[in-house]
Every structure is written in structure tokens, then in C-alpha cells.
Design a protein around this motif. Sequence first.
Motif, short mmCIF file in Angstrom:
data_model
loop_
_atom_site.label_atom_id
_atom_site.label_comp_id
_atom_site.label_asym_id
_atom_site.label_seq_id
_atom_site.Cartn_x
_atom_site.Cartn_y
_atom_site.Cartn_z
N LEU A 370 0.84 -1.19 0.00
CA LEU A 370 0.00 0.00 0.00
C LEU A 370 0.87 1.24 0.00
CD1 LEU A 370 -2.68 1.56 0.32
CD2 LEU A 370 -2.50 1.16 2.79
N VAL A 371 0.63 2.15 -0.94
CA VAL A 371 1.29 3.46 -0.99
C VAL A 371 0.16 4.49 -0.99
CG1 VAL A 371 2.84 4.97 -2.24
CG2 VAL A 371 3.22 2.49 -2.29
N PRO A 372 -0.13 5.13 0.16
CA PRO A 372 -1.27 6.06 0.21
C PRO A 372 -1.19 7.14 -0.86
CG PRO A 372 -0.47 5.58 2.41
CD PRO A 372 0.51 4.99 1.48
N ARG A 373 -0.02 7.74 -1.06
CA ARG A 373 0.16 8.73 -2.10
C ARG A 373 1.54 8.51 -2.72
NH1 ARG A 373 -4.60 10.46 -3.84
NH2 ARG A 373 -5.89 11.27 -2.12
N VAL A 374 1.55 8.45 -4.05
CA VAL A 374 2.83 8.31 -4.75
C VAL A 374 3.45 9.70 -4.86
CG1 VAL A 374 3.96 7.59 -6.89
CG2 VAL A 374 1.98 6.32 -6.04
N THR A 375 4.51 9.90 -4.08
CA THR A 375 5.17 11.22 -4.07
C THR A 375 5.97 11.41 -5.35
OG1 THR A 375 7.11 10.31 -2.96
CG2 THR A 375 5.32 11.11 -1.55
N GLU A 387 13.07 1.39 -18.46
CA GLU A 387 13.73 2.13 -19.53
C GLU A 387 12.70 2.67 -20.51
OE1 GLU A 387 16.55 -0.37 -21.35
OE2 GLU A 387 17.77 -0.67 -19.55
N LYS A 388 12.94 3.93 -20.89
CA LYS A 388 12.12 4.59 -21.92
C LYS A 388 10.65 4.63 -21.53
CE LYS A 388 15.24 3.05 -25.60
NZ LYS A 388 15.36 2.32 -26.90
N ARG A 389 10.37 4.69 -20.24
CA ARG A 389 8.99 4.77 -19.78
C ARG A 389 8.89 5.92 -18.78
NH1 ARG A 389 6.32 -0.16 -20.64
NH2 ARG A 389 7.18 -0.95 -22.60
N ASP A 390 8.17 6.94 -19.15
CA ASP A 390 7.95 8.05 -18.22
C ASP A 390 6.60 7.84 -17.56
OD1 ASP A 390 8.03 10.31 -16.77
OD2 ASP A 390 7.93 11.71 -18.46
N LEU A 391 6.64 7.19 -16.40
CA LEU A 391 5.41 6.87 -15.68
C LEU A 391 4.96 7.99 -14.77
CD1 LEU A 391 6.21 3.18 -14.66
CD2 LEU A 391 4.82 3.95 -16.59
N ARG A 392 5.76 9.03 -14.62
CA ARG A 392 5.45 10.06 -13.63
C ARG A 392 4.10 10.74 -13.85
NH1 ARG A 392 10.81 13.49 -14.15
NH2 ARG A 392 10.31 13.02 -16.33
N PRO A 393 3.72 11.13 -15.08
CA PRO A 393 2.41 11.77 -15.25
C PRO A 393 1.24 10.85 -14.93
CG PRO A 393 3.82 12.19 -17.14
CD PRO A 393 4.50 11.14 -16.34
N LEU A 394 1.48 9.55 -14.96
CA LEU A 394 0.39 8.61 -14.75
C LEU A 394 0.22 8.20 -13.29
CD1 LEU A 394 0.96 6.25 -17.82
CD2 LEU A 394 -0.72 8.09 -17.61
N ILE A 395 1.33 8.10 -12.55
CA ILE A 395 1.24 7.58 -11.18
C ILE A 395 1.46 8.66 -10.13
CG2 ILE A 395 2.03 5.32 -11.98
CD1 ILE A 395 4.75 5.92 -10.81
N GLY A 396 1.98 9.80 -10.52
CA GLY A 396 2.26 10.85 -9.53
C GLY A 396 1.01 11.36 -8.85
N GLY A 397 1.02 11.42 -7.50
CA GLY A 397 -0.10 11.92 -6.73
C GLY A 397 -1.22 10.94 -6.54
N ARG A 398 -1.15 9.78 -7.15
CA ARG A 398 -2.22 8.80 -7.03
C ARG A 398 -1.98 7.89 -5.83
NH1 ARG A 398 -5.30 7.15 -12.40
NH2 ARG A 398 -5.02 9.04 -13.63
N SER A 399 -3.04 7.24 -5.40
CA SER A 399 -2.95 6.24 -4.35
C SER A 399 -2.76 4.89 -5.02
CB SER A 399 -4.21 6.24 -3.49
OG SER A 399 -4.07 5.34 -2.42
N LEU A 400 -1.79 4.11 -4.51
CA LEU A 400 -1.37 2.87 -5.15
C LEU A 400 -1.57 1.69 -4.21
CD1 LEU A 400 0.08 1.32 -7.48
CD2 LEU A 400 2.24 1.93 -6.38
N LEU A 401 -2.20 0.64 -4.73
CA LEU A 401 -2.38 -0.61 -3.98
C LEU A 401 -2.07 -1.77 -4.93
CD1 LEU A 401 -3.27 -2.19 -1.46
CD2 LEU A 401 -5.62 -2.08 -2.33
N ILE A 402 -1.12 -2.62 -4.52
CA ILE A 402 -0.73 -3.77 -5.33
C ILE A 402 -1.05 -5.02 -4.52
CG2 ILE A 402 1.12 -4.86 -6.65
CD1 ILE A 402 2.65 -2.20 -6.45
N VAL A 403 -1.88 -5.89 -5.09
CA VAL A 403 -2.34 -7.08 -4.38
C VAL A 403 -1.93 -8.32 -5.17
CG1 VAL A 403 -4.25 -5.99 -3.16
CG2 VAL A 403 -4.60 -6.82 -5.48
N PRO A 404 -1.44 -9.36 -4.48
CA PRO A 404 -1.00 -10.57 -5.19
C PRO A 404 -2.18 -11.46 -5.57
CG PRO A 404 -0.65 -10.84 -2.85
CD PRO A 404 -1.20 -9.45 -3.03
#
Length: 822
Positions: A370-375, A387-404
Motif C-alpha cells: 500500500l502506498v497512500p500517495r505516490v510522491t 527504460e524509456k517509460r515516463d510513468l510520472r504523469p500517470l502515477i504521480g499523486g495517485r494512491s497505489l495498492l498492489i495485491v498478489p
Amino acid sequence: MDRGSERDAAPGREADSGAAGRIPLAVVVVDRDGMVSHWSSGARRLFGASREDAVGHAAADLLPVSGALPEDLYGAPTPDTYAQYDGLGPDLEASLGGHTAYATAGRARLVPHGALAGDERLDVLWWAYPLVGPGPSRLLVLAADATRLREERGYDDETAERISPGFARHTELPASDELERRLPEILPNMGPGLSGRIVSQVLELGYPVLEFSQSDRVPVTPYWGVPRRPGRRRTEPVVPQRRRPVAAVIPEGAEQDLEYAAVRERLEFLNEVSSGIGTSLDLGETIREVTSAAVPRFADFAGTHLRAAVLAGEGFPDGPPDATTVMFRVWVEHNDEPGRWDDTVPVGEAFAFPEHTPFYTCMSTGEPVLVPRVTEELSERISGEFEKRDLRPLIGGRSLLIVPLKARNVVLGFMVLMRRPDRPAFDDMDRTTGAELAARAGLVLDNARMYTYQENVADTLQDSMLPQVTPRMAGCDIATRYLPGTRLGRIGGDWFDTIKLPGSRTALVVGDVMGHGLNSAAMMGQLRTAVQTMATMETPPAQLLRNLDDLARRLGDNYLATCLYAVYDPIRGELHLANAGHIPPVLVRAEDGSSELLELPTGAPIGVGGVPFEATRVEVAPGDRLVLCTDGLVEVRGCDIGEGLAALCESAAHPAASMDAACDTIIRALNTHGGRKDDVALLMARLNGIPDDHVAEWRLDPDPREVRRARRLVRDRLLRWGLPQAVETAELLVSEVVTNAVRHAGSEPVGLRVVRTDALLFEVTDDEPALPAMLGAGPGDETGRGLRVVSRLAREWGASATGHRKTVWFEQAVAVQVPYIR
């Protein structure tokens, strides 16, 4: 029915009273032939058909209760008549179909009688009572208008209400005597005897009631995670504005407790997800269902990643994943603007996740992350790992939850869930909910994976046992089709085969092992191998089936199969057939295009034992076609097999541009029944024959001096056929084989035959039954090298014995000369 109908109102009240607890009903009686025998005026108003248009007509065309009408008597309704969507009680296909005597109820959308295309469907609630006893009456049907009922209750669109018909059993019906008196008035032409019998059965099975359930939907996210305030005191129960039935005891003040509402909504969400996923065993469809279940109610973005072994339907993955484990992004669901995620996180991409990412942490530990806010710092670090992936505009400021996604404590993959900044961030309760969602999804995915794995195993087993049939044999062309059954696993015992025999002959085989599954497939493989072995030994058809029957009985008491064995001699223009309980073949005559089922002695299935097998010879002409198939193509449950055989004859005679097209025509004509579950094996042979001028035969004396004559005869024939490039090799090989024949033969002449097809076939026959053996000749030996020369230069060679004679044969490829210009 309309409230103003006095004749159709419920007994004991005026029809226009509008008192709570009573609804107007339409009343219909159906006789044993499936025809309407009584039709009330309320039924006319509800369904739109007058009494004259209804009485004497099929009930299945007028009423929405097909499940309560046995289709074997009344026939299936047309697809546009109605669409059921809320059946209740036991399975309608089994109830009231002459098997049980339970009342059933349901809800359906109905197209009114005489309605135009595009008209709104009626929402009908119905009850059906089976009628027993003397007389033609079989079914009593009651119906009500659900749309009008909902409008009268006055609920708005924000309130979710479910109306379900049911039965109040073991409860006394008020005014039952009055109902018995009024029923003949509601249904004209009904006597008091039938009326009393109907009312007594209604009382026994339960009078119709309606069950109402109502709930106010609470949005998931805004109310989740609200803590209970310390020291909160319980308040007095709040009396709701409208009376609504409830299915469980609710604690005092629970409806005003936001935490209770959040927990309830979470449970409802997980319940809806569980019922919405796993509707199919198809792995791809299951993945899409699992991913789509989380958006938008739980998250704004969901991406599912699975291990390569899971996606390929292979065996269960070994051990936990690591930095080298390849993950496939199999599906992405989001509610952002279209195309925003496509370029950066494309579906179908395969890669290994770097170690220093929360994704790797989730899949390696098997625990939610769990990442409450992606800083901004975290978004740069995650983006830098790809590599060659700018994920910052997509994940920045969002709340992230990764479940197996796990099954049996093994990580199959993981799901990435994200919420936009304008939504509340994931919290600990969300982590628990997400983990539960992933656990249920993991089990469903593992079920789909196991089914895919088993299906792959079944397909591999089936394909390995079916032959790779050569499309061209000596004097005939072959085309085949195999359709696996629709049963789970799709493993069956149907097989076909073509076997090359000496003398340019071809054996055509089709068989069907009774039953399905691995045992049937294994027996099929054993029988097919036995047929091939005995065929190459030139076992006559009837004797071959006898030997096969003995083998099946030695393998086990439960081994049964049908088999049709035919040998085609293209030189004589003859079929030699024997049958063991199989459906007869179809012969299509080239002369007039007619088709017929060949009349063969049926014989008993393989494995029965004690029944003789007979063989039949049938003369054929060049161009005739022989069609052999298994019963899965012509036999459909509920239909006469004679109809299927007639359709097979008709479709086989249909002209086609090629053999493959002819097979497709047969499959399309006979494979139209959706209920087919058995395998289908189809083998078609066009019997071209071999012209007389392509066959040369000679008789040689058992004298070594005849070897020179044999070489000269072969050379002259090949030159006459325009094959000078084949002369030298043919002379050498014929010399070796004829030398062995005259050296070991007795007093009878030696036969030499040359057949020209797409290759040259040479056959040498003598009266020594012992088959030749390839010997190892030393440097000083003068003999023993003949068969080694034949095996090295010939395309194929072999030997077979029949009676007191043997035949040694070999094939020589014919080189194709391509003209060129200097």
C-alpha cells in the motif's frame, strides 16, 4: 389485470378498493395438450389477446412460463416471444415438465400479443400450479403486471427494490370458499367440480405472494474507513419513513452508523465481484472479468499481470517469482480518457519487474503493498527503473495498492490498483478488501488455468493419436475432418486411418470407441496400432476384425468399439469391406452423381465376442467417392438416426470443387445441431483407379537367366512411359530382387509387376513364403548385399506373405524434369 375488473379481482374485496396486500391477477388454464382452455378477461388486458384468440391455441406462444411447459409436448417458443430474466424456485426445465409436482414462479419480459416492433415489453410476474387428477386440465397460471405494481408503490429511481413472486405454503388462505365460488365467474365454462379441485391444489401448494426487498445504495469510496467516534452512545431505533421488509436483524442505530454502512457496502461489493467473475472457464475472459470488477467502484485504474506459465496454460508454477520471472500485462481497465495508458502500459507486454519497485515487493513476498500517495520522489524512482517509460504523469499523486493473485500459496501474478488524487486514498481497510478481492480472483484464475492446462493436454493427446493422413495414395485422393466433442476435456475414442498396402492398395479405416475420456482415447490408440499392424500383414478384412475383437476382449471386459475396414484395389476397381457394428459408408457414383448407403453385414461391435464377421466386395468406377464417418455426425439426441443417414447421403452427393470442399459441405449440412456432444470423424476417398496402360505384368521362369530378361522388360516399359531417367536405378533394383526370387523359389513362375502412379511400384512374387531378411555381408562375401542396395536406393520397400507365396516390393521416386531455355 386492471384494478377496475370486478370479475378478475381477488375474492373477498371489491375490485376497485385498492387495499394493501391485494393485487389483481390474470387467470389462465392450460390443458394436457399445451393449449389454453380457459382465459380470463384480466388475461386479455394483460397479455393483449382476446379469449377467441387464446382458447385453443398453444400456451407457449402466449404465456411467459416456458419452463413450466414441457417442450416435448408444447414445443419451444419463438426467440422474440419473451426473455426470462428472473426465474425462481427449482430449475424450471425439471419442474412441471411431467417429472415433479411443485408450483413455480418467475418474472419475465413479455411482448404483448399484437405489439409492433420496438414496443416496450411488459414486466410480468407469474405463478404456475400443476393440476393433477381426472380431466384435461394440466396447469393453472396466474399473472400480474409488475410495472404497474411498482408505480403504485411510489418508489423513486434512487431506491433499489426487488420484487419477487413466491408462495405462502402451509398457511390458510382467507376466503378460500369464496375463491372456489368466484373462480367459475372469472373463467367462463368452468364447472364447480374443476373449480373446487383447482382451489384445493392451490391451497396445498401455497397461494401466491410477493416478496419485496429494498436497499439504498451507498457509494463505496467516500464512506469507507470512517472510524467510530469514541464513546458514542447508542440511540433509540429510528423508525423509517416507509415500511420495508428486511431479511436480517439490524442492530439499533445501524442505519445511521457510517462505519456499519461502509462494512456492509464492502461485503456487498465483494459479493457482487464473486458472482461476476468466473462465469467462464476461458482464461482470457476470466482475466477481463477480474480486472474490470475493480473499476470504477473500487479503483480508477486496474492492471493484471500474470506469469508466463499461467497465461500459457502450462503446469502449476514452481516456487515464488524473482527478478528473472517474466510477467505479462494481460489486461488494463481504467476510467481515464481513452488512450491515456495505451502507449506507456500496453496490454500484452512481457517483462521482468526490477527489484527496487513495489511491484517486485508484492510478487516476491506475496503480500499487499500500500502506498497512500505516490510522491514525486517515488514516482521518479519507479519511472527510472523502467527504460524509456515516463510513468510520472500517470502515477504521480495517485494512491497505489498492489495485491498478489495467489492460489495454494503460490503467486500467479498481481493486480495494480490506483485511485486519482481527487478520490480518498487507499487505507488499511482498503488493503484488506483488495487482498480479499485478489484472493477470490486468484482462485478463479487458477481454475481457468487448470482447465486450460487440461484442455491443452487433451488436445495434445488427441492430436498425437490421430494420423497425419497423406492426401494422395496410389489410385485415390483422401480428405479427412475431425471435430472434438463439446464435453469437458473433449477427449474421445473416434479415429480414422489410411494404410498403404502392397499392390498399390489402400486400407481405409474408421472406428469409434464407446465412451469418452482418457480410457477411451487409450483404447483407441491400442486398436489403431493393432489395425495398422494387421493391415500391413495383408490380413483379410473379416479376419482382421476377428483378431481385433479377440484383442479387445483380452484388454478388458468393458472395451467396446465399432469399426469399418475397407481395402481399395485401384487396379481391379474393387472395394473389400467388413463391418463391426459401425454405421454403413456412403458411395457416391461418378457416373450419375447418385449416392447410396452400402448394404454390409453389420456384425457386432468389437469386444462383444462370439459373433462372426463377413466381408463384401463392391465394384467401383474411377471417380466414385467413398464416405466413412462416425455416428457423432449423423446421430443427434432426440432424432432418428435414419434422418441423419439420409442427410449424409444427400450432402455427400452435392457437387464440390475439391475433396476438402466436399468434406466441408457435409460438415455444414449435418453439424447444425447445437446439442452435438460426441466426436466426429469423417474420411472421404475419391477412388480414381489406375489405368490399364499404367500397369505391366510378366511371368518369369525360376531360372537365373530370367534376370536379364526382367531388366530388359523393365527398361522397355519405362522408355515407353517416357521415363528414361528412372531406367538405370530400376534395372539395378529389379535385378537384385528377381535374383533373390529365382534363387529361393520353387517350381512355380515368378511374378513381376510394375505400376506407374506418382511413383514407380515394383512387385516380385514367388512361391517361397519365408520373408527375406537383411543380412550383414563381410568384405569377402559374394551374397547378402541385395536388400541393402534396395533399402539404400528405393524410396520405400517391404515384404508380405499371403498363403504360400510372398511379395517383395519397392517404390522408386520419379524425378520431374523441368524444361529450360539456354
